[in-house]
Enzyme design. Structure first.
Site, PDB file in Angstrom:
ATOM      1  N   HIS A  86       0.823  -1.219   0.000  1.00  0.00           N
ATOM      2  CA  HIS A  86       0.000   0.000   0.000  1.00  0.00           C
ATOM      3  C   HIS A  86       0.853   1.264   0.000  1.00  0.00           C
ATOM      4  CE1 HIS A  86      -0.004   0.082   4.592  1.00  0.00           C
ATOM      5  NE2 HIS A  86      -0.019   1.380   4.353  1.00  0.00           N
ATOM      6  N   ASP A 222       1.055  -7.674   2.584  1.00  0.00           N
ATOM      7  CA  ASP A 222       1.163  -6.260   2.194  1.00  0.00           C
ATOM      8  C   ASP A 222       2.636  -5.836   2.032  1.00  0.00           C
ATOM      9  OD1 ASP A 222       0.822  -3.551   1.803  1.00  0.00           O
ATOM     10  OD2 ASP A 222      -0.564  -3.267   3.483  1.00  0.00           O
ATOM     11  N   SER A 649       3.918   2.418   8.426  1.00  0.00           N
ATOM     12  CA  SER A 649       3.710   1.406   7.409  1.00  0.00           C
ATOM     13  C   SER A 649       5.024   1.153   6.694  1.00  0.00           C
ATOM     14  CB  SER A 649       2.672   1.870   6.402  1.00  0.00           C
ATOM     15  OG  SER A 649       1.402   1.540   6.857  1.00  0.00           O
TER      16      SER A 649
HETATM   17  N1  ARG Z   1      -4.917   0.777   7.650  1.00  0.00           N
HETATM   18  C1  ARG Z   1      -3.640   0.820   6.996  1.00  0.00           C
HETATM   19  C2  ARG Z   1      -3.052   2.225   7.031  1.00  0.00           C
HETATM   20  O1  ARG Z   1      -3.583   3.062   7.707  1.00  0.00           O
HETATM   21  C3  ARG Z   1      -3.698   0.285   5.600  1.00  0.00           C
HETATM   22  C4  ARG Z   1      -4.397   1.145   4.612  1.00  0.00           C
HETATM   23  C5  ARG Z   1      -4.354   0.642   3.202  1.00  0.00           C
HETATM   24  N2  ARG Z   1      -5.305  -0.423   2.955  1.00  0.00           N
HETATM   25  C6  ARG Z   1      -6.640  -0.225   2.689  1.00  0.00           C
HETATM   26  N3  ARG Z   1      -7.412  -1.273   2.510  1.00  0.00           N
HETATM   27  N4  ARG Z   1      -7.186   0.940   2.585  1.00  0.00           N
HETATM   28  O2  ARG Z   1      -2.402   2.787   6.200  1.00  0.00           O
HETATM   29  N1  GLU Z   2      -1.401   1.576   7.571  1.00  0.00           N
HETATM   30  C1  GLU Z   2      -0.764   2.605   8.337  1.00  0.00           C
HETATM   31  C2  GLU Z   2       0.301   3.364   7.572  1.00  0.00           C
HETATM   32  O1  GLU Z   2       0.293   3.940   6.635  1.00  0.00           O
HETATM   33  C3  GLU Z   2      -0.158   1.994   9.523  1.00  0.00           C
HETATM   34  C4  GLU Z   2      -1.259   1.694  10.389  1.00  0.00           C
HETATM   35  C5  GLU Z   2      -1.301   2.627  11.542  1.00  0.00           C
HETATM   36  O2  GLU Z   2      -1.890   3.718  11.454  1.00  0.00           O
HETATM   37  O3  GLU Z   2      -0.710   2.194  12.531  1.00  0.00           O
HETATM   38  O4  GLU Z   2       1.177   3.960   7.898  1.00  0.00           O
END
Ligand code: ARG
Ligand code: GLU
Length: 718
Positions: A86, A222, A649
């Site tokens: 991502h 991921d 991330s």
């Molecule tokens: N929750 C994770 C973050 O905040 C992954 C986001 C990307 N994935 C998604 N299905 N939107 O970045």
């Molecule tokens: N998916 C998140 C990122 O971009 C990490 C998840 C979180 O917020 O801890 O950085």
């Protein structure tokens, strides 16, 4: 009088044995003083010097700020870089076409010549960190007003900058910490030639998509691979065919031994933003007022998009990424609010505040801080609420209005800076609009417009509602307004819009200014600036001042406690253990998931839960090579109690010996309030197991040449 500076480091050396609270995003150069002993008592075999050193290669030399928004790490002596799928999503998407769809099919460069360049993407290392508080705060006194204080600080920072000679691609970043009580300088070196090496298909890299986002049990691979290229002498250079793979000062070996509950873990990266030192009044405002409004707006927008995406495959493709972006924080805020309530964050804050007041009962200035902040938070609330509401409705979720405000920059550029500036700016706007229209459906956006403008008019104080949205009779009225705006605006169609931009600048500007979408967007925006942002910023500046004084007072009031600075996109270390958790009564989560769980979730043809035939086959034959756990199963993800946030991330999860064991990519939903109130009982970060990454590269993709350049180790056998 010289301001009383807090010497956090010195206070902390004198700390006795503290119970590990689990939270903290620590500065690498302070680990020696603050954390080393505790980390070792939790099982770490490294010294603080192994993690951060300016004299020799250390773990920090393998940690890379990826494009400024994610983290990545070097995993070979040829500059191979590991990050999240991502995080590399927009690069992967930019190389994808219908015939050659990297998102759908994945991509594995067979040779270095096949690796794909990514203009604009950079990889940034930190070469050194220093405490420059004394220099930055020189001449700052306690009784200075805020404006003089800031200008003194700016002047000092300028003079530090002026005193440092920087080679090309080298830079410094000076940031406030502890709400402005301390300052640290980061020396950086930035590589601008970063190429895509490999990515699994979305069915692995984004398995479970939005349904599984923020959720445990998780089964997402991921990850993606990039490579840093350098010019002559291993120095940074702009992209060139002649560049060669970068030779790192350090790269992370990868452990094949995996993890067990209780193992020491450390996450090293660039967390974005946290708010651990808010008073209860501010947290209450988030729970009661700000989060609910944002959640409700996004829910309405997502409801409309979801229905359209399910009905039409073309729409689904066009809106998938926008939907994911809106859904990500929508879901996070719901989890955050629930978690704050569940862990009694307000009670904890008020207990802490009582204690603070008690200990400061003879310090009039400190005692008055909390009531003053409380008043300020009350005073800022209507502005904060309206600001959020406006930004969610007009800049985030109604696409026509967000495009209008970008198109509107042409008008202000022309009017303020003249025709030459306009002509220089135009290609950027044209480029932006090309991308915008590719995925734009005005008939869908129109429905979002009608629904969200109605919410705005109903929920925001009439003082801040633009005339165009007033006196509408129910939903019908807003639908009519939407018909009017979308029926007569030229911004809804690419051809019409581009034709305007082909006109001569003065005529184009006139035409834009007549457009109903521009009129609504600019009048609404100016009204918000004037009536909301001006008072908001005044209050906010006061609050920042009080938060700084409060932070200083907290540190002085509790000299035996250890405080870490809020995240601010600078390099940090968090540590904890591999741990499951109990989100609610009767439910207990174990910390590791396996490929078997992917198969359990498998829904043939579904866009979130389809599984690639090759992966099904490997599972069927149990063809796992050296990547299975001792139980014979291939691990996919695991949980840890490391304190992380957005920006972490792509951060490496590192074992007790300094080897890579996983790749951070998410947190569990129940614990997303860790940005405000970390609670060891339910705050967990989610990592892809390094063995799953290797399994996919080797067994699934057959890219064993990449495995060959890595260093795989067996630390537990030694
Ligand atoms: N929750 C994770 C973050 O905040 C992954 C986001 C990307 N994935 C998604 N299905 N939107 O970045
Ligand atoms: N998916 C998140 C990122 O971009 C990490 C998840 C979180 O917020 O801890 O950085």
């Amino acid at each position: 009088m010289k301001i009383l500076r807090i010497s956090i480091t010195i206070i902390l050396i004198s700390l006795g044995n503290l119970l590990f609270a689990g939270d903290g995003m620590w500065l690498p150069l302070l680990l020696k003083a603050l954390n080393e002993g505790e980390m070792q008592s939790m099982g770490m075999k490294l010294s603080a010097e192994d993690i951060y050193s300016v004299n020799q290669g250390s773990l920090k030399d393998a940690i890379v700020h990826f494009g400024g928004f994610c983290t990545s790490e070097v995993i070979s002596d040829q500059g191979l870089l590991l990050t999240n799928h991502h995080c590399g999503y927009s690069q992967i998407q930019s190389h994808s076409t219908l015939e050659n769809n990297l998102l759908k099919d994945g991509f594995w460069a067979q040779t270095k010549e096949d690796e794909l360049a990514n203009p604009g993407l950079f990889a940034r290392f930190i070469t050194r960190i220093d405490d420059v508080s004394d220099d930055v705060l020189k001449g700052v006194t306690k009784d200075m007003d805020e404006v003089s204080r800031q200008s003194m600080i700016d002047k000092n920072i300028d003079s530090i900058r002026g005193s440092i000679r920087l080679k090309e691609f080298h830079d410094i970043i000076i940031r406030p910490f502890y709400q402005g009580n301390q300052y640290f300088i980061f020396y950086t070196v930035t590589y601008n030639d970063v190429r895509l090496v490999g990515t699994p298909p979305e069915s692995i890299g984004k398995f479970g998509a939005d349904t599984d986002n923020w959720v445990w049990p998780r089964h997402t691979g991921d990850f993606a691979l990039f490579r840093i290229y350098a010019g002559p002498n291993n120095e940074p250079a702009e992209y060139s065919e002649n560049n060669v793979p970068y030779k790192p000062k350090h790269f992370l070996p990868i452990s094949l031994d995996g993890v067990e509950e209780g193992d020491f873990t450390m996450v090293f990266g660039f967390p974005g933003r946290t708010n651990q030192y808010l008073p209860g009044a501010a947290v209450e405002q988030i729970i009661e007022t700000l989060n609910p409004a944002k959640i409700e707006i996004r829910e309405t927008a997502l409801g409309i998009l979801d229905e359209k995406m399910r009905a039409d495959e073309q729409v689904r493709i066009q809106y998938a990424s926008k939907f994911a972006r809106i859904a990500n924080y929508w879901k996070k805020w719901i989890g955050e609010s629930q978690g704050l309530v569940k862990t009694n964050a307000l009670d904890k804050k008020s207990k802490f505040e009582e204690e603070f007041k008690m200990k400061n009962k003879d310090n009039r200035e400190n005692v008055s801080l909390l009531p003053q902040m409380e008043q300020l938070y009350k005073a800022i609330e209507p502005y904060a609420f309206t600001r959020d509401y406006y930004s969610e409705v007009a800049s985030r979720n109604i696409e026509l209005l967000s495009a209008s405000s970008i198109i509107g920059r042409l008008v202000s550029t022309f009017e303020n800076n003249g025709v030459d500036a306009y002509n220089r700016f135009l290609p950027r706007i044209q480029g932006y609009l090309q991308g915008f229209y590719k995925d734009y459906r005005p008939e869908i956006d129109k429905e979002v417009f009608a629904a969200l403008t109605e919410m705005y008019a109903n929920n925001v104080n009439a003082m801040y509602v633009p005339d165009q949205l007033k006196n509408k009779k129910g939903a019908k009225g807003f639908q009519m307004l939407a018909d009017e705006v979308y029926g007569s605006s030229s911004f809804t169609e690419m051809d019409k819009m581009m034709a305007i931009l082909d006109m001569d600048p003065a005529a184009a500007v006139e035409k834009i200014k007549m457009d109903p979408a521009y009129k609504l967007s600019s009048e609404w925006g100016s009204m918000i600036d004037e009536k909301v942002n001006v008072p908001y910023n005044e209050h906010k500046a006061k609050l920042d001042e009080y938060q700084r004084k409060y932070m200083q007072a907290i540190i002085e009031t509790f000299p035996n406690r250890r405080f870490y600075p809020d995240a601010n996109s600078t390099m940090r270390v968090s540590y904890g253990q591999v741990n499951g958790y109990k989100p609610k009564d009767g439910v207990c989560y174990t910390p590791v998931t396996y490929l078997d769980g992917v198969i359990e979730k498998y829904q043939p043809g579904d866009y979130e839960f389809d599984v690639h035939p090759k992966l099904l086959e490997l599972h069927e034959k149990e063809d796992y090579g050296q990547y299975a756990d001792t139980n014979g199963k291939v691990p996919v993800c695991f949980l840890g109690s490391n304190h992380t946030t957005g920006g972490n991330s792509g951060s490496p999860a590192i074992d007790a010996h300094g080897n890579l064991i996983g790749l951070n990519f998410d947190r569990v939903w129940e614990g997303t309030m860790s940005d405000i109130n970390y609670d060891k009982s339910i705050c967990r970060n989610i990592m892809v197991d390094a063995r799953f990454v290797l399994f996919i590269i080797d067994k699934f993709a057959g890219a064993s040449h990449l495995i060959d350049e890595m260093k795989l180790v067996h630390p537990k056998a030694e």
